[in-house]
Design a protein around this motif. Structure first.
Motif, mmCIF file in Angstrom:
data_model
loop_
_atom_site.group_PDB
_atom_site.id
_atom_site.type_symbol
_atom_site.label_atom_id
_atom_site.label_comp_id
_atom_site.label_asym_id
_atom_site.label_seq_id
_atom_site.Cartn_x
_atom_site.Cartn_y
_atom_site.Cartn_z
ATOM 1 N N THR A 72 0.932 -1.341 -0.072
ATOM 2 C CA THR A 72 -0.155 0.086 -0.066
ATOM 3 C C THR A 72 0.742 1.300 0.348
ATOM 4 O OG1 THR A 72 -0.189 0.007 2.400
ATOM 5 C CG2 THR A 72 -2.024 -1.176 1.109
ATOM 6 N N GLN A 73 2.045 1.227 0.268
ATOM 7 C CA GLN A 73 3.008 2.324 0.166
ATOM 8 C C GLN A 73 3.027 3.311 -0.771
ATOM 9 O OE1 GLN A 73 7.115 1.123 0.744
ATOM 10 N NE2 GLN A 73 7.131 0.372 -1.194
ATOM 11 N N LYS A 74 2.751 2.982 -1.944
ATOM 12 C CA LYS A 74 2.317 4.146 -3.214
ATOM 13 C C LYS A 74 1.098 4.389 -3.436
ATOM 14 C CE LYS A 74 6.629 2.811 -5.127
ATOM 15 N NZ LYS A 74 7.610 2.150 -6.322
ATOM 16 N N HIS A 75 0.164 4.199 -2.745
ATOM 17 C CA HIS A 75 -1.375 4.383 -2.682
ATOM 18 C C HIS A 75 -1.695 5.427 -1.862
ATOM 19 C CE1 HIS A 75 -1.671 1.002 -5.820
ATOM 20 N NE2 HIS A 75 -1.022 0.307 -5.103
ATOM 21 N N GLN A 76 -2.640 6.324 -2.270
ATOM 22 C CA GLN A 76 -3.367 7.194 -1.502
ATOM 23 C C GLN A 76 -4.553 6.599 -0.947
ATOM 24 O OE1 GLN A 76 -2.068 10.045 -0.798
ATOM 25 N NE2 GLN A 76 -0.053 9.744 -2.100
#
Length: 174
Positions: free
Chosen positions: A123-127
Motif C-alpha cells: 500500500t505504500q504507493k497508494h493514497q
C-alpha cells in the motif's frame, strides 16, 4: 431520460457514500489498522490471512482471520477500532474453502514476512485509507488483494506475494 437521471443519481449517491466513508476514516480517534495488525501478530499464533474494516451500528470495527497452519485452525477476531478492545473471538478448524488462503499463508511463512509487512509494502504507493486486505492463491499465484478508499472512491489492487510487486492486471476501480 429518466434512466440517465436515475443512473446519475445513483453514481452521486455512491460517490457521496465513498466520500463519507473516507471522511469518517480520516477523522476521529482510532487505532491505525497496521498498528492493530502488528498487535494481532504479536498476540495470536499464526498468520493474518484477512483484514476488513466494518461499520456496525455506527461503531468502526476491525475484523481479522488468523490461520495457524501448524494446528490447522482459523481464528476470527473482531476489535473496536477506537480502543483495540476485543469484541468477538471464534476458533474453528480450517475447511476446504480456506485452502487458497492457506497456500498464501505458507508462502508468507517461507518468506519470513508478516501480513502487516506485506500490507505496508503493497500500500505504500497508494493514497487513501485501507478498507480490506486478503491473501489469495489462484492460478498458481499467491497475492494480496486489497481495497482502499480516498475522496474519489474505492479501488481494488493486487500485489504478488512471491515477487513482492503489484499485479497491474488485477487493478480495478469500484
Amino acid at each position: 431520460m429518466r434512466y440517465w437521471l436515475l443512473g446519475a443519481m445513483m453514481m452521486v449517491g455512491a460517490a457521496s457514500a465513498n466520500t463519507s466513508l473516507f471522511n469518517l476514516l480520516s477523522s476521529g480517534e482510532r487505532i491505525d489498522p497496521l498498528t492493530m495488525m502488528e498487535k494481532v501478530e504479536a498476540e495470536y499464533p499464526g498468520y493474518i490471512a484477512e483484514f476488513a474494516l466494518d461499520l456496525k451500528e455506527g461503531e468502526l470495527l476491525y475484523e481479522f482471520d488468523v490461520i495457524n497452519s501448524e494446528e490447522n485452525t482459523l481464528t476470527k477476531l473482531t476489535f473496536r477500532a477506537a480502543d483495540g478492545s476485543m469484541v468477538v473471538q471464534r476458533n474453528s478448524k480450517l475447511e476446504a474453502d480456506d485452502h487458497d488462503e492457506l497456500e498464501a499463508v505458507k508462502l508468507l511463512e517461507r518468506k519470513q514476512m508478516s501480513f502487516s509487512e506485506l500490507v505496508r509494502l503493497a500500500t505504500q504507493k497508494h493514497q487513501g485509507k485501507l478498507l480490506e486486505a486478503q491473501l489469495e492463491h489462484d492460478l498458481d499465484i499467491s497475492y494480496l488483494e486489497f481495497k482502499m478508499v480516498d475522496e474519489n472512491g474505492k479501488r481494488k489492487h493486487a500485489f504478488d506475494v512471491h515477487k513482492l510487486k503489484p499485479l497491474p492486471m488485477l487493478q480495478w476501480e469500484r
